[in-house]
Design a protein around this motif. Structure first.
Motif, short mmCIF file in Angstrom:
data_model
loop_
_atom_site.label_atom_id
_atom_site.label_comp_id
_atom_site.label_asym_id
_atom_site.label_seq_id
_atom_site.Cartn_x
_atom_site.Cartn_y
_atom_site.Cartn_z
N MET A 100 -21.36 66.66 60.36
CA MET A 100 -20.23 66.58 59.44
C MET A 100 -19.14 65.67 60.00
N GLY A 101 -18.95 65.73 61.32
CA GLY A 101 -17.96 64.85 61.95
C GLY A 101 -18.27 63.38 61.74
N GLY A 102 -19.55 63.07 61.54
CA GLY A 102 -19.92 61.69 61.21
C GLY A 102 -19.41 61.29 59.85
N SER A 103 -19.51 62.20 58.88
CA SER A 103 -18.97 61.93 57.54
C SER A 103 -17.45 61.76 57.61
N VAL A 104 -16.80 62.63 58.41
CA VAL A 104 -15.35 62.51 58.60
C VAL A 104 -15.02 61.17 59.23
N ALA A 105 -15.82 60.76 60.23
CA ALA A 105 -15.58 59.48 60.90
C ALA A 105 -15.70 58.32 59.93
N VAL A 106 -16.68 58.37 59.03
CA VAL A 106 -16.86 57.30 58.05
C VAL A 106 -15.64 57.20 57.13
N GLU A 107 -15.16 58.34 56.64
CA GLU A 107 -14.00 58.30 55.74
C GLU A 107 -12.74 57.90 56.49
N SER A 189 -17.41 59.85 46.65
CA SER A 189 -17.55 58.65 45.81
C SER A 189 -16.48 57.64 46.23
N PRO A 190 -16.88 56.49 46.77
CA PRO A 190 -18.26 56.06 47.03
C PRO A 190 -18.90 56.91 48.12
N ASP A 191 -20.22 56.89 48.16
CA ASP A 191 -20.94 57.76 49.08
C ASP A 191 -20.76 57.29 50.53
N TRP A 192 -20.98 58.21 51.48
CA TRP A 192 -20.76 57.90 52.90
C TRP A 192 -21.68 56.80 53.40
N CYS A 195 -20.20 53.47 52.42
CA CYS A 195 -19.00 53.20 53.21
C CYS A 195 -19.35 52.81 54.63
N PHE A 196 -20.35 53.49 55.19
CA PHE A 196 -20.79 53.18 56.55
C PHE A 196 -21.37 51.77 56.63
N LEU A 197 -22.22 51.44 55.69
CA LEU A 197 -22.88 50.13 55.72
C LEU A 197 -21.91 48.98 55.54
N ARG A 198 -20.86 49.19 54.76
CA ARG A 198 -19.96 48.07 54.46
C ARG A 198 -18.81 47.93 55.45
N HIS A 199 -18.58 48.95 56.31
CA HIS A 199 -17.43 48.88 57.21
C HIS A 199 -17.60 47.73 58.20
N PRO A 200 -16.53 47.00 58.52
CA PRO A 200 -16.64 45.82 59.38
C PRO A 200 -16.84 46.12 60.87
N ALA A 201 -16.72 47.39 61.27
CA ALA A 201 -16.89 47.73 62.69
C ALA A 201 -18.31 47.45 63.16
N ARG A 202 -18.50 47.38 64.48
CA ARG A 202 -19.84 47.37 65.05
C ARG A 202 -20.38 48.79 64.94
N LYS A 203 -21.52 48.94 64.30
CA LYS A 203 -22.00 50.27 63.93
C LYS A 203 -23.28 50.64 64.67
N SER A 204 -23.35 51.91 65.04
CA SER A 204 -24.54 52.45 65.71
C SER A 204 -24.81 53.85 65.18
N TYR A 205 -26.08 54.24 65.29
CA TYR A 205 -26.49 55.57 64.83
C TYR A 205 -27.40 56.17 65.91
N ILE A 206 -27.14 57.43 66.25
CA ILE A 206 -27.85 58.08 67.35
C ILE A 206 -28.65 59.26 66.82
#
Length: 254
Positions: A100-107, A189-192, A195-206
């Protein structure tokens, strides 16, 4: 332990801060958990030694206040995290969120924009409909969960020997857990994921090794998202292999 007075409602959101160098790394826990419980060993592991890290207990969890007049939805927590970052005057942060903290991080990242340099998620909720933990909770009524369902969930976890999770569940607000679960099932809405895919940060998933196979393990790299795996761990990787999670986070920020 330090405290941040949230603007609305007025409450104390508490956190551990490990002084060090570099851009601050904010760490957000999952539903029914607490960063103060899960992440001290992660933040002090060799891979992150000397790193400036902030371990936040979201409202309703861990050592933070449990106000009755708070929504406890993903977006509510994200607004508090954003307010904390702004209050500290950080020009940039690295942001990690689990489940859930990942969803919070995305928003929160969506609100903070370019302030977020690295956005690192571990087994986060990217889609609606919840998960194995949140879905049955959300299926109950709010009063039913608060008046008995929460205790039953704790007893069930205790019966299978999940002592660490029981400890943080008992410390958490039943209202916060129910509304958090409901929020995960209903989605945003929009879905997480978008939002994750479009964010300009360098992104990683573990992922935890024991959580595989998972379709996102192969799908996310197609969008330029780095994927890391914590060995000898499942969903609760911060407790099961803290050094391994620290190594994965360090790789994500390298």
């Amino acid at each position: 332990m330090l405290s941040f007075q949230t603007p609305s409602p007025t409450a104390s959101m508490r956190y551990f801060e490990f002084g060090g160098t570099g851009i601050p790394l904010l760490m957000l826990h999952g539903l029914g958990c607490a960063s103060s419980f899960e992440y001290p060993l992660v933040a002090t592991s060799p891979a992150l030694t000397g790193r400036h890290a902030i371990l936040i207990d979201l409202l309703g969890f861990g050592f933070s206040d449990r106000p009755d007049d708070f929504g406890y939805r993903v977006e509510d927590h994200a607004e508090q995290v954003c307010a904390f970052v702004q209050s500290r005057g950080f020009e940039q942060i690295d942001l990690y969120g689990h489940s859930m903290g990942g969803s919070v991080a995305v928003e929160a990242a969506d609100l903070l924009g370019n302030k977020v340099r690295h956005l690192i998620l571990s087994e986060a909720n990217l889609d609606s409909d919840g998960g194995e933990f949140s879905t049955p909770i959300a299926a109950m009524g709010e009063r039913a969960y608060i008046n008995g369902g929460h205790l039953l969930r704790c007893e069930a976890a205790e019966a299978v020997g999940d002592a660490s999770w029981v400890a943080t569940m008992r410390a958490a607000s039943a209202l916060a857990i129910y509304r958090g679960a409901k929020s995960l099932v209903e989605g945003s809405s929009p879905d997480w994921r978008s939002c994750f895919l479009r964010h300009p940060a360098r992104k990683s998933y573990i992922f935890g090794q024991h959580s595989l196979p998972d379709p996102d393990h192969d799908a996310l790299p197609e969008y330029g998202i780095a994927v890391h795996v914590v060995p000898d761990a499942g969903h609760s990787m911060g407790l099961e292999n803290p050094a391994g999670l620290a190594t994965a986070i360090a790789k994500a920020m390298s």
